[in-house]
Structures are given as structure tokens and as C-alpha cells.
Write an enzyme that holds these catalytic residues in place. Structure first.
Site, PDB file in Angstrom:
ATOM      1  N   ARG A   8      29.041  26.918  48.705  1.00 49.71           N
ATOM      2  CA  ARG A   8      30.116  26.348  49.130  1.00 49.71           C
ATOM      3  C   ARG A   8      30.352  24.711  48.610  1.00 49.71           C
ATOM      4  O   ARG A   8      31.460  24.436  48.473  1.00 49.71           O
ATOM      5  CB  ARG A   8      30.184  26.186  50.623  1.00 49.71           C
TER       6      ARG A   8
ATOM      7  N   GLN B  10      27.240  37.844  48.418  1.00 48.00           N
ATOM      8  CA  GLN B  10      27.759  37.216  49.534  1.00 48.00           C
ATOM      9  C   GLN B  10      28.069  38.377  50.536  1.00 48.00           C
ATOM     10  O   GLN B  10      29.008  37.924  51.293  1.00 48.00           O
ATOM     11  CB  GLN B  10      29.161  36.555  48.894  1.00 48.00           C
TER      12      GLN B  10
ATOM     13  N   ASP C 242      39.868  43.202  47.194  1.00 46.62           N
ATOM     14  CA  ASP C 242      39.077  42.016  47.228  1.00 46.62           C
ATOM     15  C   ASP C 242      37.965  41.985  48.197  1.00 46.62           C
ATOM     16  O   ASP C 242      38.089  42.580  49.053  1.00 46.62           O
ATOM     17  CB  ASP C 242      40.029  40.984  47.518  1.00 46.62           C
ATOM     18  N   GLU C 243      36.934  41.192  47.880  1.00 48.11           N
ATOM     19  CA  GLU C 243      35.957  41.128  48.808  1.00 48.11           C
ATOM     20  C   GLU C 243      35.336  42.492  49.138  1.00 48.11           C
ATOM     21  O   GLU C 243      35.173  42.779  50.315  1.00 48.11           O
ATOM     22  CB  GLU C 243      36.417  40.318  50.051  1.00 48.11           C
TER      23      GLU C 243
ATOM     24  N   LYS D 225      37.316  34.350  40.833  1.00 49.40           N
ATOM     25  CA  LYS D 225      37.352  35.626  41.299  1.00 49.40           C
ATOM     26  C   LYS D 225      39.059  35.910  41.682  1.00 49.40           C
ATOM     27  O   LYS D 225      39.480  36.922  40.987  1.00 49.40           O
ATOM     28  CB  LYS D 225      36.740  35.773  42.549  1.00 49.40           C
ATOM     29  N   THR D 226      39.465  34.916  42.313  1.00 55.74           N
ATOM     30  CA  THR D 226      41.041  35.251  42.705  1.00 55.74           C
ATOM     31  C   THR D 226      41.953  35.198  41.373  1.00 55.74           C
ATOM     32  O   THR D 226      42.751  36.028  41.357  1.00 55.74           O
ATOM     33  CB  THR D 226      41.273  34.274  43.572  1.00 55.74           C
TER      34      THR D 226
END
Length: 735
Positions: free
Chosen positions: A621, A269, A238-239, A46-47
Site C-alpha cells: 500500500r 492479494q 475486476d479483483e 490494473k484499473t
């Protein structure tokens, strides 16, 4: 006519930031015009995609850096994004409007503070400041602090602000009034109004206000709204699944003209509803922007196939979601391991024993491991078990450097210099060092502020007109000192002023003269704070080195920004804290009904689905291995209670090799070896200590079907056969 080789050589080279992207990632990076939503599965890069997209807009000259607004939720994430963009476009990345919602909006609000009736360097209250204020207001209104509990009151105020409900609207809403009556807080709306009025008079905003006032700028100040709509040609969020209503309204308004809005996130998430996050924002984005482009990033680069498959099985049980199928080309890896313990104490010992065994067997380091739990109070047993084995650990979410009392006290001094109407800071520092200003005098001062309708600073500056006595003389000297520093705000940098305040106020001297270990530690903490201010000034060549600028930067430090992740330690943290991080080995503990899912989240399908997303986040994670554990008994509220396995465990598809289940915990985690009779670090010949029998030596270890026994010879009583589950033997060093 060119030959094939010549034709190929004339093709433009691929931009470096596009190299290595898969097909979906490339589409997400290069299709930059109009509304776009990128659904980024766990571990899908994603980043990388978000930063490459920003770099692409700059490289294609679609916008200048100061026409790009990129918002995220932590300073750490923002710093990582800026670093990656700098690697592509160089120093021009410094001109991007890139940061957390709060840090970016503070800069904008400082510019437009006058339009809101606020000073440029308004104070920013953290939760401790807000609670301190509410405590005083509850006292002033003669309310029962056992009913009007600080956390509950602050939470309701935050909820109202995040839903854009003003105190007046709240008071006029019959449903809210009915809720307050049910909670025995009929005067909550009055308390809410007093809180807002107090902050306004003090020139202070809490974190929620930074959003509320940004919304006010855009929705009630037409010219300012047009200004920022034209300024920001491209928006990147983002997020996005973590945004609340007011954040989404701000984003929508800013994107209204150019419509170049790209949101990146994963509905699977979305786990912060308790903070006001609204999953409907991401679920309804396609409805709000019918001409959108959607890209789903479904390839996981982080985890093994077993972990990815298990995560998919978890989330498929949620109805409210944007469907996707995450997959990976990584190795199959080890099956998820499910472990049953007889008690919470045994669970902690087993997990620690497993960490030691895994570390020795595979040559790992401690920072490969994380222990995740649903609630903070679960950490105690694990801390004790780790300490007994001399294993270093850190707890994420512990006391931040900036939350230490001496640091908060000194920052209050600096805040009051910048904003002398900040009543909370004044009350915190007026007797640091002691000035003999008592509670009666302070009550009189704030009564004057309220009755006269004047600012705090005006009343303090003219106090002799209203009051007499030794305390008034002390306050007059204090006011003169603060004025002398404030006169230098525009002339001196943050470090020069902070050093002066530390010395001349007597604050540094008082800490220095306390020669206890605690006193010396507090003195060292203050010196470290001064070091950080010096560092801020030294690195502020292109920014504002003023004291006001430093204070606002410190106020916006987000959870996790202070965590030292470089040390070789086992990490302990709640699942809510771990989002955005990854570890090789994840231990997910306490998977029991009414603990995970939480008993407070069983009342509705919406809450239960959020708990399931929390389970999904925990599992995703892990890069290499997941071990899930639960106990059959646990101490809760001072009583030993029998527990049941979490319903989530039954939902996982128990296909062969997908999940290995152990009948009892010690077989899974304590490395029983029948040939040489060892039980973890306990073995025949080990020296041990028992609470009642004293020191002894293990002469035999017995592995029955469900019980694990040790025969120990004690010099005081001879041989004793002990159940290891209950004996609580302490392993002594080899002599």
C-alpha cells in the site's frame, strides 16, 4: 513513390487510451477475443488497463455498451471505472452494465423477480437485519443463544449459500451434521431452513441471496439463461481473486456462448477467504479455459524499489501462487524500518511521535499517513495517543451513516411501504412512534402468519377477524396509513413519498421534540437522509426515481463507500480494509506471533499463506516509506502477556540496506538528540504532569543503553528520577 515522411504521416494515429501503456499493458488492452487472464501485480495500473480494454472494445465496434458486463467489488471502484471510460467514449458509457456483483444482479433480478416468486421491489437485508431475524428464530426454536451465537450462525449460513448448499442438502450431509454436533448446534440445519423460508415469505433477500438467485436464474431457467448469454458478448471481472464459488459459476455460465471473458486480479492479494473468496478460482482459470491468453503486469508504478523488493521477498514463501516478479523503475527510496517496542502502549506512542517527526521534517500532511493493524481492537491505544497530541484521525470501517439507528428506522418505514410483507421492517417500525403494540400482540400476529400460511400484509389487513383490543385499532390505523402511501408508489418520486412518510408518520416530529444534543443530532441525520433522497431524484433523469429504486441503491452501499478521504487526517484501518488504497507512509503495527499471523490462522498451510498475502498487501500500500513495529508485551484478554516477533519478519531477506533494524524503539522513533537532550516533544524545561506527584518541570533527560529516564522536579516531593517507559508523563502546554 511516397517519401519516408509521407509514409509516416499516413499511419493511423494511436488511440488516446493507448498512449502511455507499456508493452504488456498494450497487449492486455488490445487482445480482446476469447478467454483472457490478466495477472496484475500491486501498483501495476490494473484499473487503467481494465478500463482501456473496455474502451477499446467499444471504439473497435466489437460490441454496443449494453452488450458489455463489467463487475467489481465496490461502488467506488465501479464509479472510477465508469468515469475513466466516459473520458474516452463519452455518454455511451452510461449504458454499460458496470457495477458491483450485487448492484448489477439486483437490476437483473428485479426484471426476472416473477420467475422466482418475488415482488419486483424485494427487500434486501443487510447483516443487521439478518441478525435481528435470526435472533427471533433462535428464540422461537427455544435454542440457547450462547451456543447459537448470531455471528457464528450467520457465518455458517453465508458459507453454505456461497458454496450453493441449500438447507435440504445441508441437512442431508453427514459431515456438516457432524460439525454441528461438535459445535453443539445440532439444530443448525433446522434454523437455516427457517431462515430461508422466512426471507422467502417476507419477499426479502440477503446479500448472499442476490448471488444464489442469480445462479438459479441461469441454471434452472433455460430461456432466461439464453437471453443473458446472448445479451452479454463481453465480460470483464475486476479483483477476480476475491470471487467465491457462486460468483465464478455465474460468470462461467454467462460467458458460455461468446467466451469473451477477461478476468483481472492478483492471486498474491487474495485475502478474503473468511468472506467466502476462493483463491482456486484464479489459480485454476487456465485449467478451466485451456485456450486462454495470460498477460502478467509486473511493473510497479506506485512504490520505491525497497518496498517492491521487500514485497517480493514476502510472497515468495507461498507455494500456491502464479509466479511473477514485480519490478519498478522508481527510486530506491528508504529501507523498510523494523521497530521494537517494550509494550503495546509504548508502540502506539512511538508511532505517533514518528508521524509528528516525519510531518515536521519533510513538510508532510496528515493524510500522507496510515496506521494498519490486523484486528480492529488494536486501534484504541493509537486513538488515545493521537488524541493526546491533538492529531486529527479517522477510523475506516466505523459506523456508517446508513447504519445509524434513526436512519435504519426510517428506511424500514420506506421499505415496508414498498414491500408490506417485510416482517423485519414491520417489527422495527410498528412502535415508532409508540402505538401500544406489545410483544404479546406481535407474537400472535406472527403465529397467525405461520399457521394460516398467509402473507404478513394479508394478516394485518384482516386482523380484526382474528384479534381484538386497542392494539388492533392502532394497527388498523397504521395499515391505512401505509396503504395510502403505497397507492402513490407508481405516481410519486422517492423524495415526495419519503417526505410525506417522515411528516405524517410522526417520526420526524418525535425526533424534533427531543431537544437533547443526541436528539438534535438524530433529527439532523434524518434531514440529511432526506437531502440524499432529493439528490437521488434530481440526478435520476435517465434512471428510475422511484422509492423502490432508491432503497435498493442504498441497500447496496459497500464498505468504504461512505469514507471521507478528502480530510487532512491520519487514517487508521485494518489491513483487510486497505486493499485498493495507497498512502505515502505506511505504519504496520503489531507484527507479533498469534496477532499477525493470527492465532486462528496457524492450523493449516492454506490459512498461513493467506496471512502472508495479507502481509504482502499491507506493505504494497506504501508509495514511499514502510515502518513495521512490534511489542514485546501486550494486554490481551485483560492480562499483560509477553509476545514474540512475527515469523513473517524472519522470512524477509535481511540484506544490507534492505531492512534496517533498531535495537530499541525510542532510538528509531522518538528523535533522541544527545546534544540538546530532547525526547520527542519532551525536553529539558518541559512542564509535565504525573498521576501521583502532580505537576513538575523536566530538569534532565538520560539516555542509557536500554532505558530512558527523566529527572523531574515536583513542588510536592522534590526531584524524582523516572523511567519514561513506565512514568506515563503528560506533557503540559508551555506557559
Amino acid at each position: 513513390m511516397l517519401n519516408t515522411k509521407e509514409q509516416i504521416s499516413t499511419q493511423p494515429p494511436i488511440a488516446p487510451y493507448l498512449i502511455g501503456l507499456n508493452e504488456k499493458q498494450t497487449i492486455a488492452v488490445t487482445h480482446t477475443e476469447g478467454p483472457s487472464i490478466v495477472i496484475a501485480g500491486a501498483g501495476s495500473g490494473k484499473t487503467k488497463v481494465l478500463t482501456a480494454r473496455i474502451a477499446h472494445v467499444l471504439k473497435e465496434n466489437k460490441a454496443t455498451p449494453n452488450q458489455i458486463l463489467a463487475l467489481t467489488f465496490t461502488n467506488k471502484a465501479a464509479a472510477e471505472m465508469r468515469h475513466r471510460i466516459e473520458q474516452v467514449v463519452g455518454d455511451q458509457a452510461k449504458a454499460l452494465w458496470l457495477g458491483t456483483f450485487h448492484s448489477v444482479f439486483v437490476k437483473l433480478l428485479r426484471r426476472e423477480a416473477a420467475a422466482l416468486g418475488y415482488p419486483t421491489y424485494f427487500s434486501i437485508y443487510d447483516s443487521e437485519d439478518s441478525k435481528s431475524l435470526l435472533k427471533q428464530l433462535i428464540k422461537d426454536l427455544n435454542l440457547d443463544d450462547k451456543v447459537y451465537r448470531l455471528n457464528v450462525v450467520l457465518g455458517r449460513i453465508s458459507h453454505a449459500k456461497n458454496r450453493l448448499i441449500s438447507p435440504q442438502s445441508y441437512a442431508a450431509d453427514a459431515l456438516y451434521q457432524a460439525e454441528d454436533m461438535k459445535m453443539r448446534m445440532p439444530r443448525f440445519s433446522e434454523l437455516y431452513l427457517r431462515y430461508v423460508q422466512y426471507c422467502s415469505r417476507a419477499g426479502a433477500m440477503d446479500f448472499d441471496d442476490l448471488l444464489v438467485y442469480m445462479h438459479k436464474i441461469l441454471y434452472t431457467h433455460t430461456e432466461l439463461c439464453k437471453k443473458y448469454q446472448q445479451t452479454f458478448r463481453y465480460l470483464f471481472i475486476d479483483e477476480f481473486q476475491d470471487t467465491n464459488l457462486v460468483q465464478y459459476k455465474i460468470i462461467q455460465k454467462l460467458a458460455e456462448v461468446h467466451q469473451n471473458i477477461c478476468v483481472v486480479g492478483d492471486d498474491a492479494q487474495s485475502i478474503y477467504a473468511f468472506r467466502g473468496a476462493d483463491i482456486q478460482n484464479i489459480l485454476h482459470f487456465t485449467r478451466d479455459y485451456p485456450h486462454h491468453q495470460m498477460v502478467k503486469l509486473e511493473q510497479n508504478y506506485r512504490s520505491t524499489q525497497h518496498i517492491v523488493d521487500t514485497a517480493n521477498h514476502i510472497i515468495q514463501h507461498n507455494e500456491s501462487q502464479l509466479k511473477k516478479t514485480v519490478w519498478t523503475d522508481n527510486t530506491q527510496g528508504e529501507p523498510i524500518q523494523l521497530v521494537k517496542a517494550m509494550s503495546d502502549l509504548e508502540e502506539s506512542r512511538m508511532v505517533v511521535a514518528s508521524i509528528l517527526a516525519q510531518k515536521r521534517k519533510h513538510g508532510l500532511v496528515y493524510q500522507d499517513f496510515v496506521i494498519l493493524y490486523r484486528t480492529n481492537n488494536q486501534s484504541r491505544n493509537f486513538e488515545e495517543a493521537l488524541r493526546k497530541q491533538n492529531i486529527p484521525y479517522r477510523i475506516v470501517g466505523g459506523l456508517s451513516f446508513y447504519q445509524r439507528k434513526e436512519i435504519k428506522d426510517f428506511l424500514a418505514y420506506l421499505r415496508f411501504v414498498v414491500n408490506p410483507n417485510d416482517a423485519s421492517s414491520f417489527k422495527r417500525i410498528i412502535n415508532l412512534p409508540k402505538r401500544g403494540v406489545g410483544a404479546v400482540t406481535l407474537d400472535k400476529i406472527f403465529t397467525l402468519v405461520h399457521e394460516k400460511g398467509e402473507t404478513l400484509w394479508h394478516v394485518l389487513s384482516h386482523l380484526e377477524q382474528f384479534l381484538t383490543g386497542a392494539a388492533v385499532v392502532a394497527i388498523r390505523r397504521f395499515v391505512a396509513f401505509i396503504s395510502s402511501v403505497a397507492d402513490q408508489l407508481a405516481l410519486k418520486d422517492a423524495y415526495t413519498l419519503a417526505s410525506y412518510v417522515a411528516k405524517e408518520s410522526g417520526f420526524l416530529k418525535e425526533l424534533y421534540e427531543d431537544k437533547t444534543i443526541e436528539g438534535l443530532t438524530r433529527y439532523e441525520h434524518l434531514q440529511e437522509l432526506l437531502n440524499s433522497i432529493k439528490q437521488f431524484v434530481d440526478h435520476a433523469a435517465d434512471t428510475d426515481p422511484s422509492l423502490g429504486s432508491f432503497l435498493q441503491e442504498v441497500s447496496l452501499i459497500t464498505n468504504g463507500d461512505q469514507d471521507n478521504v478528502g480530510e487532512d487526517v491520519v487514517t487508521l484501518m485494518t489491513i483487510h480494509s486497505v486493499k485498493g488504497m495507497e498512502f505515502n507512509h505506511v505504519y504496520l503495527v503489531g507484527m507479533e506471533e498469534e496477532l499477525f499471523p493470527s492465532a486462528m490462522m496457524l492450523g493449516s498451510k492454506t490459512d498461513l499463506e493467506e496471512e502472508r498475502r495479507l502481509f504482502y498487501v499491507a506493505v504494497t500500500r506504501a508509495r514511499l516509506k514502510v515502518i513495521i513495529s512490534y511489542a514485546l508485551s501486550r494486554y490481551r484478554f485483560g492480562k499483560l502477556s509477553h509476545t514474540q516477533p512475527s515469523r513473517f519478519l524472519k522470512e524477509i531477506n535481511l540484506e544490507p540496506n534492505a531492512l534496517s533494524v533498531t535495537a530499541t524503539a525510542p532510538r528509531a522513533l522518538s528523535a533522541i538528540n544527545r546534544s540538546d537532550q530532547t525526547f520527542g516533544d519532551l525536553k529539558v524545561g518541559s512542564s509535565v504532569k504525573h498521576a501521583h506527584f502532580g505537576e513538575g518541570k523536566v530538569v534532565q533527560l538520560v539516555d542509557t543503553e536500554d532505558l530512558y529516564k527523566a529527572v523531574v522536579f515536583f513542588s510536592s516531593v522534590g526531584k524524582k528520577t523516572l523511567l519514561l517507559h513506565y512514568a506515563k508523563l503528560e506533557l503540559l502546554p508551555t506557559r
